[in-house]
Design an enzyme around this catalytic site. Structure first.
Site, PDB file in Angstrom:
ATOM      1  N   ASP A  86       0.697  -1.685  -0.718  1.00 32.79           N
ATOM      2  CA  ASP A  86       0.154  -0.273   0.212  1.00 32.79           C
ATOM      3  C   ASP A  86       0.921   1.147   0.018  1.00 32.79           C
ATOM      4  O   ASP A  86       1.621   1.659   0.563  1.00 32.79           O
ATOM      5  CB  ASP A  86      -1.026   0.113   1.813  1.00 32.79           C
ATOM      6  CG  ASP A  86      -1.933  -0.638   0.657  1.00 32.79           C
ATOM      7  OD1 ASP A  86      -3.123  -0.856  -0.528  1.00 32.79           O
ATOM      8  OD2 ASP A  86      -2.789  -1.298   2.005  1.00 32.79           O
ATOM      9  N   LYS A 114      -0.403  -0.406  -4.326  1.00 33.32           N
ATOM     10  CA  LYS A 114      -2.309   0.141  -3.844  1.00 33.32           C
ATOM     11  C   LYS A 114      -2.366   1.229  -3.172  1.00 33.32           C
ATOM     12  O   LYS A 114      -2.107   1.710  -2.977  1.00 33.32           O
ATOM     13  CB  LYS A 114      -2.772  -1.156  -3.528  1.00 33.32           C
ATOM     14  CG  LYS A 114      -4.130  -0.861  -3.538  1.00 33.32           C
ATOM     15  CD  LYS A 114      -4.873  -2.158  -2.581  1.00 33.32           C
ATOM     16  CE  LYS A 114      -4.750  -2.658  -1.399  1.00 33.32           C
ATOM     17  NZ  LYS A 114      -5.639  -1.278  -0.432  1.00 33.32           N
ATOM     18  N   GLU A 183     -13.918  -2.835  -1.218  1.00 33.00           N
ATOM     19  CA  GLU A 183     -13.927  -2.639   0.116  1.00 33.00           C
ATOM     20  C   GLU A 183     -15.646  -2.551   0.231  1.00 33.00           C
ATOM     21  O   GLU A 183     -16.018  -0.938   1.005  1.00 33.00           O
ATOM     22  CB  GLU A 183     -13.795  -2.464   1.326  1.00 33.00           C
ATOM     23  CG  GLU A 183     -13.314  -2.453   2.438  1.00 33.00           C
ATOM     24  CD  GLU A 183     -11.591  -1.891   3.249  1.00 33.00           C
ATOM     25  OE1 GLU A 183     -11.063  -1.894   2.993  1.00 33.00           O
ATOM     26  OE2 GLU A 183     -12.194  -1.974   4.468  1.00 33.00           O
TER      27      GLU A 183
END
Ligand code: KIV
Length: 255
Positions: A86, A114, A183
């Site tokens: 991330d 990401k 998500e």
């Protein structure tokens, strides 16, 4: 499950073949090695690190230094799984900043990065792709925005949210993302996005119809027992086993 080194090319192939993509988070060397030995194809050094390892209340406290340190540890396990990492909060506010921080993660051993957001980060995604850095998107509930949003809320309930999610998924796809994490997206909407875009969707709390599923490993094995999201069915209560083992040993020492 993954006999050879998994590269970014595998993800699209698996979507085309209808092969599900299981993924888990990892933050250190032994966990990466153990998870990799299961043959799992995709591991993410997630900024959930901030909560389940570093003890912060949310991911906004995670820095580039934290991420680089933990990506290096995971990369030392030389996983066959694809190892993504991330970009943390406020580390990709401009295309130049995104590229230079993504390079730091890649130099530390990540094979893809990401970041959270859709159309708003399209210039950053295009810059990353132009720099040859594989990119994974993240839509729906965006944990790096939890403070402004006032909590973890499902996305895709209203028509305007659905429209925004579809437009964001299209934008990330066009910009060259290789997959998108969804998500806490309403399952029907996650299914719609999964059918609409040619790249894999990896769901977390977004129903069964994504191309893959990702979980925070601590939630799956019960090593962060103080909070478990409602959508997770833990497969192990490792905290309980740990407490039992330590109690046994304390009794042995006391004998
Ligand atoms: O940080 C993280 O662990 C993540 C996953 C939950 C997708 O972004």
């Amino acid at each position: 499950m993954a006999p050879e080194k998994v590269t970014v090319e595998f993800l699209n192939r698996w979507k085309a073949e209808g092969r599900p993509i299981p993924a888990l988070t990892t933050y250190d060397y032994p966990t990466t090695r153990l998870l990799d030995e299961t043959g799992i194809p995709f591991l993410l050094v997630g900024d959930s690190l901030g909560m389940v390892v570093l003890g912060y209340p949310d991911t906004t406290h995670v820095t580039m230094e934290h991420m680089v340190h933990h990506v290096r540890a995971c990369a030392r396990a030389k996983p066959r799984a694809l190892l993504a990492a991330d970009l943390p909060y406020r580390s990709y506010e401009s295309p130049d900043q995104a590229v230079s921080n993504a390079r730091r993660l890649m130099d530390a051993g990540a094979e893809a990065v990401k970041a959270e957001g859709g159309r708003v980060i399209q210039p950053q995604v295009e810059a990353l792709r132009a720099a040859g850095i594989p990119f994974i998107g993240h839509l729906g509930m965006l944990p790096q925005h939890v403070v402004e949003e006032g909590g973890y809320r499902k996305k895709g309930r209203s028509e305007s949210e659905v429209k925004a999610l579809l437009a964001d998924a299209d934008a990330l796809t066009e910009a060259g993302a290789l997959a998108i994490v969804l998500e806490l997206v309403i399952p029907d909407v996650a299914r719609q996005i999964t059918r609409r875009i040619p790249i894999p969707t990896i769901g977390i709390g977004s129903g069964p119809d994504c191309d893959g599923q990702i979980l925070v490993t601590h939630d799956l094995i019960g090593t962060f027992p103080w909070f478990t999201p409602g959508f997770v069915k833990p497969k192990l209560n490792a905290s309980q086993l740990m407490r039992q083992a330590v109690d046994d040993w304390i009794r042995e020492v006391g004998r």
